[in-house]
Scaffold this active site. Sequence first.
Site, mmCIF file in Angstrom:
data_model
loop_
_atom_site.group_PDB
_atom_site.id
_atom_site.type_symbol
_atom_site.label_atom_id
_atom_site.label_comp_id
_atom_site.label_asym_id
_atom_site.label_seq_id
_atom_site.Cartn_x
_atom_site.Cartn_y
_atom_site.Cartn_z
ATOM 1 N N ARG A 66 -6.814 -8.155 -10.251
ATOM 2 C CA ARG A 66 -7.458 -9.440 -10.532
ATOM 3 C C ARG A 66 -8.905 -9.180 -10.927
ATOM 4 N NH1 ARG A 66 -10.744 -9.478 -6.123
ATOM 5 N NH2 ARG A 66 -9.887 -8.701 -4.149
ATOM 6 N N HIS A 89 -15.203 -4.760 6.699
ATOM 7 C CA HIS A 89 -14.485 -4.461 5.448
ATOM 8 C C HIS A 89 -14.665 -5.550 4.387
ATOM 9 C CE1 HIS A 89 -12.653 -1.160 7.657
ATOM 10 N NE2 HIS A 89 -12.317 -2.020 8.594
ATOM 11 N N LYS A 133 0.821 -1.214 0.000
ATOM 12 C CA LYS A 133 0.000 0.000 0.000
ATOM 13 C C LYS A 133 0.857 1.268 0.000
ATOM 14 C CE LYS A 133 -4.387 -1.632 1.882
ATOM 15 N NZ LYS A 133 -4.218 -3.031 1.517
#
EC number: 6.4.1.1
Length: 501
Positions: A291, A235, A116
């Site tokens: 993906r 999440h 990240k």
Amino acid sequence: MFNKVLIANRGEIAIRIIRACWELGIKTVAVYSEADKRSLHATLADEAYCIGPAPAAKSYLNIDAILNVAEKAKVDAIHPGYGFLAENAEFARAVKKAGFEFIGPNPDAIEAMGSKINAKKIMKKAGVPLIPGSEGAIEDIDEAIEIAEAIGFPVVVKASAGGGGMGMSVAYSKEELKEVIESARNIAKSAFGDPTVFIEKYLENPRHIEIQLLGDKHGNIIHLGDRECSIQRRHQKLIEEAPSPIMTEELRERMGEAAIKAGKAINYDSAGTVEFLYENGNFYFLEMNTRIQVEHTVTEQVTGIDLVKAMIKIAAGEELTLKQEDVKIRGHAIECRINAEDPLNDFVPCPGKIKLYRSPGGPGVRIDSGVYGGAEIPPYYDSMIAKLITYGNSREEAIARMKRALREYVIIGVKTNIPFHRAVLEEENFLKGNISTHYVEQNMHKLREKMVKYALESRDLYSVVSEKVFEKNKKIAAAVGGLTMYISQIMKENEVNNKEW
């Protein structure tokens, strides 16, 4: 075009890829664990091979076992689906090194978005909007406090290698921050083997909106519009729709341009998704999924573009025939993830055997499933049973069709989150499109009463079906018993006759 493709996955996504391959005239090879030996994807594929015991680490994450099957079956390419090895750059490199094509982006693109912190640096350079926060890893608590006070509390501490909310904690004061950083580092080290964390401004009530990208190996890249994914629990997405209820042409154009900048910055060459957080008219880069997404279905419904077939064609070297101006958003689509879990007990997973299964149908209904009546939902993997998708000319029609489809859906033997979905689709804020990533916790008290009602309906249905099955079984048992006695008598007579003879 490829002659034969191996699918390095299981469940509904493996079946989705098998279907796309068949439509392109490609033979398919499935791999399965010992727990999945009776699974639908293993039965459906042209060839199927066991790659190890039930635990994913010994089967679906076993790169050597997968490549051995690929060599044995003489495949041309490998599709990773989502989850497992789908965003593993080393797997993509190993596939190519072994002489097969990887149906997904180039390994460098996967690697670039895997961290990240690294992703944020790339996006900043590309001019993609970022949430205010640290530019790199947090080295000490004094630095963290200085950054947090500069951007303002609350702040969120995230694991650089994290995903799905793991290693993510919120601090509302500098007193909390030290404890939160230590906790996030420990979780990150345990879950991902990397304790690196960073800080961002915590958005109190954001929406989760993502943009679907499609790029090829010839430098072309387009976006296929947006998806609203704000209905989440811990999440993890539960309901997705396309387009977002708040989307305008102007906002879609701005977000689409930002997503294309992100894709071009890493030479993206497959189907992928750029995720943003949106709040108060502003949007910020969250992460990029390199993906196919679980929720790709709603984009397919509103654009008419088959994303899985597009991935395969791109991997085979074909150039995109679509231009950005060719992409049109028509109507509205909603997806509900049907999971084997108990929404009245904190969504705890409920593995087990499906005793009766009947999927819905009718106008505007699509179901992507990997199960059948008698199938086992093993405890080793994700609890998703199916994806239920509805399409309508408007959001209202898509919701009406989803309510009908959920009412028709029969799954007996395991608890599911169908009562949750039915409750959400009747809740006022959802119907108005007033949602955020905190929707579930903010509305759970209102949803619970209706969830109980729909769970009781499911229980009553189970009782009725069980009683009918019991009555039917009694008749079968009686018939079998009579037949057994008759056969036994014949056998005894034959024994006597044989002896006499």
